[in-house]
Scaffold this motif. Structure first.
Motif, PDB file in Angstrom:
ATOM      1  N   SER A   1       0.841  -1.201   0.000  1.00  0.00           N
ATOM      2  CA  SER A   1       0.000   0.000   0.000  1.00  0.00           C
ATOM      3  C   SER A   1       0.875   1.251   0.000  1.00  0.00           C
ATOM      4  CB  SER A   1      -0.925  -0.010   1.221  1.00  0.00           C
ATOM      5  OG  SER A   1      -1.780  -1.140   1.193  1.00  0.00           O
ATOM      6  N   TYR A   2       1.933   1.225   0.771  1.00  0.00           N
ATOM      7  CA  TYR A   2       2.818   2.398   0.843  1.00  0.00           C
ATOM      8  C   TYR A   2       3.554   2.604  -0.479  1.00  0.00           C
ATOM      9  CZ  TYR A   2       7.050   5.005   1.948  1.00  0.00           C
ATOM     10  OH  TYR A   2       8.085   5.892   1.924  1.00  0.00           O
ATOM     11  N   THR A   3       4.163   1.548  -0.992  1.00  0.00           N
ATOM     12  CA  THR A   3       4.939   1.691  -2.229  1.00  0.00           C
ATOM     13  C   THR A   3       4.035   1.978  -3.427  1.00  0.00           C
ATOM     14  OG1 THR A   3       4.872  -0.718  -2.560  1.00  0.00           O
ATOM     15  CG2 THR A   3       6.779   0.197  -1.395  1.00  0.00           C
ATOM     16  N   GLY A   4       2.820   1.406  -3.437  1.00  0.00           N
ATOM     17  CA  GLY A   4       1.896   1.668  -4.544  1.00  0.00           C
ATOM     18  C   GLY A   4       1.458   3.116  -4.575  1.00  0.00           C
ATOM     19  N   LEU A   5       1.148   3.678  -3.408  1.00  0.00           N
ATOM     20  CA  LEU A   5       0.785   5.090  -3.362  1.00  0.00           C
ATOM     21  C   LEU A   5       1.964   5.969  -3.761  1.00  0.00           C
ATOM     22  CD1 LEU A   5      -1.370   5.212  -0.100  1.00  0.00           C
ATOM     23  CD2 LEU A   5      -2.164   5.279  -2.470  1.00  0.00           C
ATOM     24  N   LEU A   6       3.170   5.583  -3.340  1.00  0.00           N
ATOM     25  CA  LEU A   6       4.354   6.339  -3.747  1.00  0.00           C
ATOM     26  C   LEU A   6       4.550   6.272  -5.260  1.00  0.00           C
ATOM     27  CD1 LEU A   6       6.794   7.973  -2.846  1.00  0.00           C
ATOM     28  CD2 LEU A   6       8.046   5.820  -2.518  1.00  0.00           C
ATOM     29  N   CYS A   7       4.280   5.092  -5.840  1.00  0.00           N
ATOM     30  CA  CYS A   7       4.362   4.958  -7.292  1.00  0.00           C
ATOM     31  C   CYS A   7       3.326   5.855  -7.968  1.00  0.00           C
ATOM     32  CB  CYS A   7       4.144   3.502  -7.679  1.00  0.00           C
ATOM     33  SG  CYS A   7       4.291   3.170  -9.448  1.00  0.00           S
ATOM     34  N   GLY A   8       2.132   5.978  -7.375  1.00  0.00           N
ATOM     35  CA  GLY A   8       1.118   6.874  -7.922  1.00  0.00           C
ATOM     36  C   GLY A   8       1.572   8.324  -7.903  1.00  0.00           C
ATOM     37  N   VAL A   9       2.262   8.715  -6.816  1.00  0.00           N
ATOM     38  CA  VAL A   9       2.797  10.073  -6.744  1.00  0.00           C
ATOM     39  C   VAL A   9       3.832  10.304  -7.842  1.00  0.00           C
ATOM     40  CG1 VAL A   9       4.114  11.666  -5.304  1.00  0.00           C
ATOM     41  CG2 VAL A   9       2.304  10.279  -4.291  1.00  0.00           C
ATOM     42  N   VAL A  10       4.714   9.324  -8.047  1.00  0.00           N
ATOM     43  CA  VAL A  10       5.740   9.453  -9.087  1.00  0.00           C
ATOM     44  C   VAL A  10       5.100   9.547 -10.470  1.00  0.00           C
ATOM     45  CG1 VAL A  10       7.710   8.309 -10.182  1.00  0.00           C
ATOM     46  CG2 VAL A  10       7.468   8.278  -7.698  1.00  0.00           C
ATOM     47  N   LEU A  11       4.070   8.735 -10.717  1.00  0.00           N
ATOM     48  CA  LEU A  11       3.369   8.802 -11.999  1.00  0.00           C
ATOM     49  C   LEU A  11       2.674  10.150 -12.159  1.00  0.00           C
ATOM     50  CD1 LEU A  11       1.795   5.227 -12.255  1.00  0.00           C
ATOM     51  CD2 LEU A  11       3.661   6.164 -13.623  1.00  0.00           C
ATOM     52  N   GLY A  12       2.119  10.674 -11.071  1.00  0.00           N
ATOM     53  CA  GLY A  12       1.494  11.994 -11.137  1.00  0.00           C
ATOM     54  C   GLY A  12       2.497  13.074 -11.489  1.00  0.00           C
ATOM     55  N   LEU A  13       3.689  13.004 -10.881  1.00  0.00           N
ATOM     56  CA  LEU A  13       4.735  13.976 -11.204  1.00  0.00           C
ATOM     57  C   LEU A  13       5.169  13.844 -12.662  1.00  0.00           C
ATOM     58  CD1 LEU A  13       6.942  13.777  -7.983  1.00  0.00           C
ATOM     59  CD2 LEU A  13       5.368  15.611  -8.655  1.00  0.00           C
ATOM     60  N   LEU A  14       5.221  12.604 -13.152  1.00  0.00           N
ATOM     61  CA  LEU A  14       5.585  12.402 -14.550  1.00  0.00           C
ATOM     62  C   LEU A  14       4.537  13.011 -15.478  1.00  0.00           C
ATOM     63  CD1 LEU A  14       7.506  11.123 -16.601  1.00  0.00           C
ATOM     64  CD2 LEU A  14       6.183   9.006 -16.422  1.00  0.00           C
ATOM     65  N   GLY A  15       3.262  12.800 -15.147  1.00  0.00           N
ATOM     66  CA  GLY A  15       2.206  13.416 -15.954  1.00  0.00           C
ATOM     67  C   GLY A  15       2.244  14.934 -15.887  1.00  0.00           C
ATOM     68  N   PHE A  16       2.512  15.475 -14.698  1.00  0.00           N
ATOM     69  CA  PHE A  16       2.621  16.932 -14.544  1.00  0.00           C
ATOM     70  C   PHE A  16       3.780  17.480 -15.374  1.00  0.00           C
ATOM     71  CE2 PHE A  16       4.128  20.699 -12.134  1.00  0.00           C
ATOM     72  CZ  PHE A  16       2.992  21.493 -12.274  1.00  0.00           C
ATOM     73  N   GLY A  17       4.879  16.736 -15.407  1.00  0.00           N
ATOM     74  CA  GLY A  17       6.019  17.166 -16.224  1.00  0.00           C
ATOM     75  C   GLY A  17       5.689  17.159 -17.705  1.00  0.00           C
ATOM     76  N   ILE A  18       4.913  16.178 -18.135  1.00  0.00           N
ATOM     77  CA  ILE A  18       4.519  16.131 -19.552  1.00  0.00           C
ATOM     78  C   ILE A  18       3.645  17.337 -19.897  1.00  0.00           C
ATOM     79  CG2 ILE A  18       3.179  14.810 -21.242  1.00  0.00           C
ATOM     80  CD1 ILE A  18       4.099  12.270 -19.839  1.00  0.00           C
ATOM     81  N   VAL A  19       2.736  17.700 -18.989  1.00  0.00           N
ATOM     82  CA  VAL A  19       1.885  18.879 -19.221  1.00  0.00           C
ATOM     83  C   VAL A  19       2.737  20.140 -19.306  1.00  0.00           C
ATOM     84  CG1 VAL A  19       0.058  20.318 -18.230  1.00  0.00           C
ATOM     85  CG2 VAL A  19      -0.142  17.826 -18.189  1.00  0.00           C
ATOM     86  N   LEU A  20       3.703  20.303 -18.395  1.00  0.00           N
ATOM     87  CA  LEU A  20       4.576  21.473 -18.424  1.00  0.00           C
ATOM     88  C   LEU A  20       5.394  21.518 -19.702  1.00  0.00           C
ATOM     89  CD1 LEU A  20       5.896  21.736 -14.748  1.00  0.00           C
ATOM     90  CD2 LEU A  20       4.096  23.069 -15.859  1.00  0.00           C
ATOM     91  N   ALA A  21       5.845  20.315 -20.168  1.00  0.00           N
ATOM     92  CA  ALA A  21       6.593  20.279 -21.422  1.00  0.00           C
ATOM     93  C   ALA A  21       5.733  20.740 -22.591  1.00  0.00           C
ATOM     94  CB  ALA A  21       7.120  18.867 -21.672  1.00  0.00           C
ATOM     95  N   GLY A  22       4.448  20.344 -22.579  1.00  0.00           N
ATOM     96  CA  GLY A  22       3.540  20.800 -23.629  1.00  0.00           C
ATOM     97  C   GLY A  22       3.334  22.301 -23.588  1.00  0.00           C
ATOM     98  N   LEU A  23       3.166  22.875 -22.393  1.00  0.00           N
ATOM     99  CA  LEU A  23       3.004  24.316 -22.269  1.00  0.00           C
ATOM    100  C   LEU A  23       4.260  25.050 -22.723  1.00  0.00           C
ATOM    101  CD1 LEU A  23       1.149  24.515 -18.823  1.00  0.00           C
ATOM    102  CD2 LEU A  23       0.165  24.758 -21.123  1.00  0.00           C
ATOM    103  N   LEU A  24       5.424  24.454 -22.415  1.00  0.00           N
ATOM    104  CA  LEU A  24       6.673  25.076 -22.826  1.00  0.00           C
ATOM    105  C   LEU A  24       6.802  25.097 -24.352  1.00  0.00           C
ATOM    106  CD1 LEU A  24       9.376  26.295 -21.854  1.00  0.00           C
ATOM    107  CD2 LEU A  24      10.319  23.988 -21.875  1.00  0.00           C
ATOM    108  N   MET A  25       6.442  24.017 -24.996  1.00  0.00           N
ATOM    109  CA  MET A  25       6.497  23.961 -26.453  1.00  0.00           C
ATOM    110  C   MET A  25       5.472  24.933 -27.068  1.00  0.00           C
ATOM    111  SD  MET A  25       8.909  21.949 -27.031  1.00  0.00           S
ATOM    112  CE  MET A  25       8.692  21.838 -28.815  1.00  0.00           C
ATOM    113  N   ARG A  26       4.351  25.091 -26.427  1.00  0.00           N
ATOM    114  CA  ARG A  26       3.352  26.046 -26.921  1.00  0.00           C
ATOM    115  C   ARG A  26       3.866  27.468 -26.808  1.00  0.00           C
ATOM    116  NH1 ARG A  26      -2.672  26.952 -24.237  1.00  0.00           N
ATOM    117  NH2 ARG A  26      -3.294  28.696 -25.601  1.00  0.00           N
ATOM    118  N   GLY A  27       4.502  27.770 -25.656  1.00  0.00           N
ATOM    119  CA  GLY A  27       5.065  29.107 -25.499  1.00  0.00           C
ATOM    120  C   GLY A  27       6.174  29.379 -26.498  1.00  0.00           C
ATOM    121  N   LEU A  28       6.975  28.343 -26.800  1.00  0.00           N
ATOM    122  CA  LEU A  28       8.043  28.506 -27.790  1.00  0.00           C
ATOM    123  C   LEU A  28       7.461  28.779 -29.168  1.00  0.00           C
ATOM    124  CD1 LEU A  28      11.090  28.340 -28.398  1.00  0.00           C
ATOM    125  CD2 LEU A  28      10.775  25.890 -28.801  1.00  0.00           C
ATOM    126  N   ALA A  29       6.370  28.098 -29.484  1.00  0.00           N
ATOM    127  CA  ALA A  29       5.755  28.317 -30.791  1.00  0.00           C
ATOM    128  C   ALA A  29       5.151  29.717 -30.900  1.00  0.00           C
ATOM    129  CB  ALA A  29       4.684  27.261 -31.029  1.00  0.00           C
TER     130      ALA A  29
END
Length: 406
Positions: free
Chosen positions: A121-149
């Motif tokens: 339960s502990y490691t699974g929730l931690l994995c969910g947090v890591v996946l959430g951070l990865l998804g958040f990073g992908i969103v920020l990367a998309g916003l960055l590419m939009r700003g560059l364009a």
């Protein structure tokens, strides 16, 4: 092949350290594809959340009853009912999405299941947090590419964001890999024998194998002593008596007859002595190899022996010795005890395992627990090999030994 086959020395044999270990007969399981593993990882976060909520709700409700000695057993039983269901769900998830195979006969203790679900339960929730951070990073990367364009992001700012994002992405991926490895290791520990249990089992097997080897060696020494005392020694006494009577003979004809008997007795004595020495250790193994040594077994047998030898390379000396004694003792037993008229021997090397199979057309009924076959089993087990006996009443008898050559 039912009789006593002395001279044999060795015990049966286990375990895989990968996830796909089990009962010893499992085949290699192909690795699951990365999309399936990804889905399994996401589902692992969901099951971890379920486990956390279960501990939070049910654990809180049963907390007072778990602390009171009179109700502790009942409350723990209620708690473990849900724990078993959740861990069964985890086992299914690992099997379906990751291709893991676990031994069906293995039953984990309640303490192990409880510990697994808590850590999972502990490691699974931690994995969910890591996946959430990865998804958040992908969103920020998309916003960055939009700003560059749109021209709202400067190049120096873009370079700084890319460097920082690359470092965070590396840490995120490493975290996911470490958590996935930990998840697989916990599954092995919970749903199959742990590394400690495997090590303890191996120690017990080695101790039993060593004791069986010592016992078999002692039995072989006793048999050699019995053969020398009851066979060769008696023939020597008879030979001495014949020579003594020949010396005291009153006529040349009587002395000549006694000398002929003494000569025949000496020939029989040499044959029996040669047989005993071959049972101790066949010198042909060192000089000519296993195939020629097995040919000697066929020549000395009183019935036809058909031998098939298909070994492409050289074999370790202990394996050659064990294979020779398996064939020698089985052929000897077939000739003495099974009323067989023919024996076939097959020796094949395949995949680093030497398979030795001896089959006779006798009456069957060989006792796998007899001293002879137990000795052969001990000899093969000392090399981490396996001896199987198939001897139904009425025959045929088939004895198969598998000897690892690595």
């Amino acid at each position: 092949m039912q009789g006593d086959s002395a001279g044999s020395t060795t015990a049966d044999h286990l375990p895989r350290s990968s996830v796909q270990y089990g009962d010893g007969d499992d085949a290699a399981v192909p690795s699951a594809s990365w999309p399936r593993r990804s889905v399994g990882t996401f589902l692992g976060c969901v099951t971890a959340l379920l486990g956390f909520l279960y501990f939070l709700v049910v654990g809180t409700a049963l907390g007072a009853f778990l602390l009171w000695p009179l109700t502790r057993a009942s409350a723990l039983g209620i708690l473990m009912t849900g724990v078993r269901r959740l861990t069964t769900l985890e086992r299914i998830r690992r099997s379906v999405f990751f291709g893991d195979r676990f031994p069906e006969h293995y039953k984990a203790s309640d303490q192990k299941l409880l510990r697994h679900l808590a850590v999972r339960s502990y490691t699974g929730l931690l994995c969910g947090v890591v996946l959430g951070l990865l998804g958040f990073g992908i969103v920020l990367a998309g916003l960055l590419m939009r700003g560059l364009a749109q021209g709202t992001v400067l190049w120096d700012e873009l370079l700084m964001q890319v460097l920082l994002g690359s470092v965070l992405l590396f840490l995120d991926v490493q975290g996911l890999h470490s958590l996935a490895t930990l998840d697989a290791r916990m599954a092995r520990e919970c749903f199959g024998p742990s590394e400690r249990e495997l090590l303890e089992r191996r120690i017990h097997e080695l101790a039993a194998s060593r004791a069986a080897v010592v016992q078999a060696v002692d039995a072989e020494r006793r048999r050699i002593e019995r053969d020398l005392h009851d066979g060769i020694q008696q023939r020597l006494v008879a030979l001495g008596m014949l020579l003594g009577r020949a010396r005291r003979g009153r006529s040349p004809e009587q002395a000549d007859a006694l000398l002929r008997q003494a000569h025949e007795e000496s020939q029989d004595l040499l044959a029996e002595l040669r047989e005993v020495t071959w049972r101790v250790y066949p010198s042909a193994l060192d000089g000519l190899g296993l195939e020629e040594a097995l040919g000697g077994v066929s020549e000395r047998c009183s019935m036809p022996v058909r031998t098939e030898f298909d070994v492409g390379g050289s074999l370790p000396q202990p394996v050659e010795t064990a294979a020779y004694f398996v064939v020698s003792e089985c052929v000897t037993n077939a000739a003495k005890h099974s009323s067989a008229t023919a024996v076939s021997v097959r020796v094949v090397l395949c995949g680093g395992v030497l398979t030795v199979q001896v089959q006779d057309n006798g009456k069957g009924g060989a006792n796998p627990a007899g001293s002879g076959l137990s000795g052969l089993r001990s000899r093969t087990a000392a090399l981490d090999g396996v001896l199987r006996v198939d001897s139904p009443e009425g025959g045929p008898t088939t004895i198969t030994a598998e000897l690892p050559c690595t």
